[in-house]
Scaffold this motif. Structure first.
Motif, PDB file in Angstrom:
ATOM      1  N   TYR A 100      11.523  30.325 -30.654  1.00  0.00           N
ATOM      2  CA  TYR A 100       9.573  31.315 -30.217  1.00  0.00           C
ATOM      3  C   TYR A 100       9.752  30.222 -28.717  1.00  0.00           C
ATOM      4  O   TYR A 100       9.550  31.034 -27.353  1.00  0.00           O
ATOM      5  CB  TYR A 100       9.304  32.138 -30.681  1.00  0.00           C
ATOM      6  CG  TYR A 100       7.889  32.841 -30.534  1.00  0.00           C
ATOM      7  CD1 TYR A 100       8.864  34.215 -29.822  1.00  0.00           C
ATOM      8  CD2 TYR A 100       6.738  32.204 -29.706  1.00  0.00           C
ATOM      9  CE1 TYR A 100       7.151  34.751 -29.252  1.00  0.00           C
ATOM     10  CE2 TYR A 100       6.270  32.993 -28.765  1.00  0.00           C
ATOM     11  CZ  TYR A 100       6.014  34.523 -28.954  1.00  0.00           C
ATOM     12  OH  TYR A 100       5.441  35.040 -27.972  1.00  0.00           O
ATOM     13  N   GLU A 225      12.793  37.456 -31.728  1.00  0.00           N
ATOM     14  CA  GLU A 225      13.404  38.869 -31.057  1.00  0.00           C
ATOM     15  C   GLU A 225      14.672  39.666 -31.399  1.00  0.00           C
ATOM     16  O   GLU A 225      13.982  40.585 -31.548  1.00  0.00           O
ATOM     17  CB  GLU A 225      13.801  37.477 -29.217  1.00  0.00           C
ATOM     18  CG  GLU A 225      13.018  36.779 -28.540  1.00  0.00           C
ATOM     19  CD  GLU A 225      12.992  35.818 -29.832  1.00  0.00           C
ATOM     20  OE1 GLU A 225      12.041  35.115 -29.361  1.00  0.00           O
ATOM     21  OE2 GLU A 225      12.992  35.422 -30.610  1.00  0.00           O
ATOM     22  N   LEU A 244       5.986  40.339 -26.704  1.00  0.00           N
ATOM     23  CA  LEU A 244       7.653  41.178 -27.197  1.00  0.00           C
ATOM     24  C   LEU A 244       7.043  42.407 -27.942  1.00  0.00           C
ATOM     25  O   LEU A 244       8.691  42.936 -28.617  1.00  0.00           O
ATOM     26  CB  LEU A 244       8.209  40.269 -28.681  1.00  0.00           C
ATOM     27  CG  LEU A 244       8.472  39.051 -28.765  1.00  0.00           C
ATOM     28  CD1 LEU A 244       8.944  38.373 -29.678  1.00  0.00           C
ATOM     29  CD2 LEU A 244       9.354  38.493 -28.041  1.00  0.00           C
TER      30      LEU A 244
END
Length: 287
Positions: A100, A225, A244
């Motif tokens: 990330y 993700e 996100l």
């Protein structure tokens, strides 16, 4: 001692084959065998026994396999310390970063670092936070960028760089939202979280426990993700950092407050950072 001898030995020991190790190192098999014989001459004993088409370490070989990484690390560290005496920012820098951070946060700094310090040979391992933590502790990595654990190891320096708010989310058409108070119904629907025994999973569970949320069925995926994509397919709900959260994802409830996720730099407290590592730390703090 030629450090290539030790590196060749470690390759053979890990693979268990002269032929395959030679292919990995892009050497001819006679050249590789010559290196091993030279090393055996230095230590004064055989390091491998042949068993069919494979080789296994002798007792001496097993001992050397345990010690060799520390020997190589000490040599590399000494050479770097000598280079650092000049004040130049150069040499090798081997760091770890969570996926990330590597995808969303580090790129803002990486280009500037590379442009400013072109003589640094930067190597980055994209690995899970808990693995990066262990590799810094063992000395395999000089520093790492990761999600902080709930319990900090006193052998490591922890420097906060980023904090992100977390949100409980699901698909905007997910049936959970049909309830008048969806937060009270979370345990009746699947939750998608990082794998067990990871730093993000530990953090997310503590966050939900603080809100009085009990987990029902839990599904797992390795990366945030990927989790976001699965939630966007109506497979469940989750916690995500704000960056996100985009359509078709939406917040559950009335902006329930979760504490932030803390991320940053770790390195060993008992070792002075190389000039290359200190330059990266300084850059991360100034932006």
């Amino acid at each position: 001692m030629d450090t290539d001898l030790l590196k060749t030995f470690l390759s053979v020991a890990s693979i268990g084959s002269f032929t395959l190790a030679a292919k990995k190192l892009q050497l001819t098999q006679p050249a590789l065998s010559k290196r091993i014989k030279r090393l055996e001459a230095i230590v004064g004993t055989n390091l491998f026994d042949r068993v069919g088409n494979h080789v296994i370490e002798t007792e001496a070989g097993r001992l050397l396999r345990e010690q060799a990484p520390a020997i190589l690390g000490s040599i590399d560290s000494t050479f770097q310390d000598i280079r650092d005496l000049t004040g130049k920012v150069s040499g090798q820098l081997h760091i770890g970063t969570s996926h990330y951070i590597g995808l969303h946060l580090l790129p803002d700094y990486l280009e500037q670092y590379i442009d400013t310090y072109p003589e640094v040979d930067l190597n980055i391992d994209f690995i899970d936070s808990e693995l990066a933590y262990d590799r810094v502790l063992s000395g395999d990595l000089e520093l790492a960028l990761l999600t902080f654990p709930s319990q900090a190891n006193p052998r490591l320096e922890h420097q906060l760089i980023w904090q992100e708010a977390l949100q409980i989310v699901c698909h905007c058409d997910y049936e959970l939202l049909n309830h008048q108070e969806p937060m009270s119904q979370l345990s009746d629907y699947p939750c998608i979280l990082p794998p067990a025994h990871t730093f993000p999973r530990e953090l997310f569970e503590h966050q939900l426990e603080a809100l009085g949320v009990h987990l029902g069925k839990v599904k797992t995926a390795n990366y945030l993700e990927v989790i976001a994509k699965l939630v966007a397919c109506k497979m469940g709900w989750t916690l995500l950092p704000e960056r996100l959260v985009s359509e078709p994802l939406t917040l559950i409830g009335e902006s329930e407050q979760l504490s932030v996720r803390s991320m940053g730099i770790i390195y060993r407290t008992n070792k002075t950072l190389s000039n290359a590592a200190q330059a990266l730390v300084d850059l991360l703090h100034t932006n």
